[in-house]
Scaffold this active site. Sequence first.
Site, PDB file in Angstrom:
ATOM      1  N   HIS A  93       0.835  -1.206   0.000  1.00  8.01           N
ATOM      2  CA  HIS A  93       0.000   0.000   0.000  1.00  8.01           C
ATOM      3  C   HIS A  93       0.872   1.258   0.000  1.00  8.01           C
ATOM      4  CE1 HIS A  93       0.987  -0.573   4.244  1.00  8.01           C
ATOM      5  NE2 HIS A  93       0.717   0.709   4.437  1.00  8.01           N
TER       6      HIS A  93
ATOM      7  N   ASP B 240       0.512   5.060   1.901  1.00 12.48           N
ATOM      8  CA  ASP B 240      -0.244   5.488   3.079  1.00 12.48           C
ATOM      9  C   ASP B 240      -1.374   6.461   2.726  1.00 12.48           C
ATOM     10  OD1 ASP B 240       1.214   3.972   4.896  1.00 12.48           O
ATOM     11  OD2 ASP B 240       2.751   5.529   5.134  1.00 12.48           O
TER      12      ASP B 240
ATOM     13  N   HIS C 244       4.792   0.187   0.172  1.00 11.67           N
ATOM     14  CA  HIS C 244       5.548  -0.590   1.150  1.00 11.67           C
ATOM     15  C   HIS C 244       4.685  -1.717   1.706  1.00 11.67           C
ATOM     16  CE1 HIS C 244       3.595   2.752   3.213  1.00 11.67           C
ATOM     17  NE2 HIS C 244       3.521   1.973   4.285  1.00 11.67           N
TER      18      HIS C 244
ATOM     19  N   ARG D  47       4.723   5.696  13.929  1.00 13.28           N
ATOM     20  CA  ARG D  47       4.796   6.398  12.637  1.00 13.28           C
ATOM     21  C   ARG D  47       4.274   7.821  12.744  1.00 13.28           C
ATOM     22  NH1 ARG D  47       1.098   4.321   7.860  1.00 13.28           N
ATOM     23  NH2 ARG D  47      -0.004   6.296   8.030  1.00 13.28           N
TER      24      ARG D  47
HETATM   25  C1  SIN Z   1       3.166   1.205   7.532  1.00 12.99           C
HETATM   26  O1  SIN Z   1       2.520   0.626   6.684  1.00 12.99           O
HETATM   27  O2  SIN Z   1       3.008   2.402   7.716  1.00 12.99           O
HETATM   28  C2  SIN Z   1       4.161   0.479   8.403  1.00 12.99           C
HETATM   29  C3  SIN Z   1       4.941  -0.569   7.713  1.00 12.99           C
HETATM   30  C4  SIN Z   1       5.532  -1.539   8.667  1.00 12.99           C
HETATM   31  O3  SIN Z   1       5.057  -1.684   9.806  1.00 12.99           O
HETATM   32  O4  SIN Z   1       6.500  -2.205   8.289  1.00 12.99           O
END
Ligand code: SIN
Length: 273
Positions: free
Chosen positions: A95, A97, A249, A264
């Site tokens: 995805h 974000d 990611h 995050r």
């Molecule tokens: C995320 O998708 O913002 C985090 C990715 C992760 O936890 O590796």
Amino acid sequence: MGVKPTVEKVTGTLGAEILNIDIGSSLDASTVDWLAHELVENKVLFFRDQHMTSEQHVAFSSYFGDVLDVHPWSRGKADFKNIMLIYNGAAAGWHSDETWREATPLGSVLYGRSVPDYGGDTVFGDMERVYEDLSDAMKEKLDGLYAVHDHIAHRRRMRAMGTSEEQIDAWRRAYPEVRHPIVRTHPVSGRKSLFVNGGFTDRVDGMDPEESKELLSSLYALVAKPQYQCRFRWQTRSVAFWDNRSVQHYGVPDFGDQERLMERVTIAGDRPA
Ligand code: SIN
């Protein structure tokens, strides 16, 4: 004068580690500009062994834009409206974000607060390279097409957790579906990238549903080629800072019942064009 930060590329496609820098300290304008440039060029930057407080995490992110409040479907860190907690397998699946927003994030700064001894890597995919390698016929087909993005998966999860229909409807009204171009142009580099993702893209606007499903599935599949990817092995206090305008990611859920707690901060961006 201190040692200058340096860049070490992680793959030939994307990803770079920045060495000799303490991102929790106050940074001068030329260092911030340099990091912003490295971010656009490498698409994801990694930093090791950063002893940062949560205040410093937010302050570092704020050098690059306004930081967003944690959205209603995620857990926030107590006393920090801008820090999202990502606990255990929460981010599995490719995805970008928060593409259900009208103005989608510039990037995210993820801090490894407690990481497993093995597993739980994050994989990044270069959507500019994916676009570049499309056939001319496909580029022509996608030119001018828009996709509808929505937080349907979040709503489904919240419904399963017992959230009332009234609340779910209120969220739908607060964050209605949005249309974004399937091919976006990076506001800084001017490079094009493929901007659909399996997390939040619902359909191709105005296309027959079956055709839309088929086209989107074929586009989602492209990032699976390893030459578009880089994979980050977390250590406690590592940081990954990605350009959400050009990468997707995937947090790999392969760490069994070990703890994985990430924090995050999400940086506001522009409406994709
Ligand atoms: C995320 O998708 O913002 C985090 C990715 C992760 O936890 O590796």
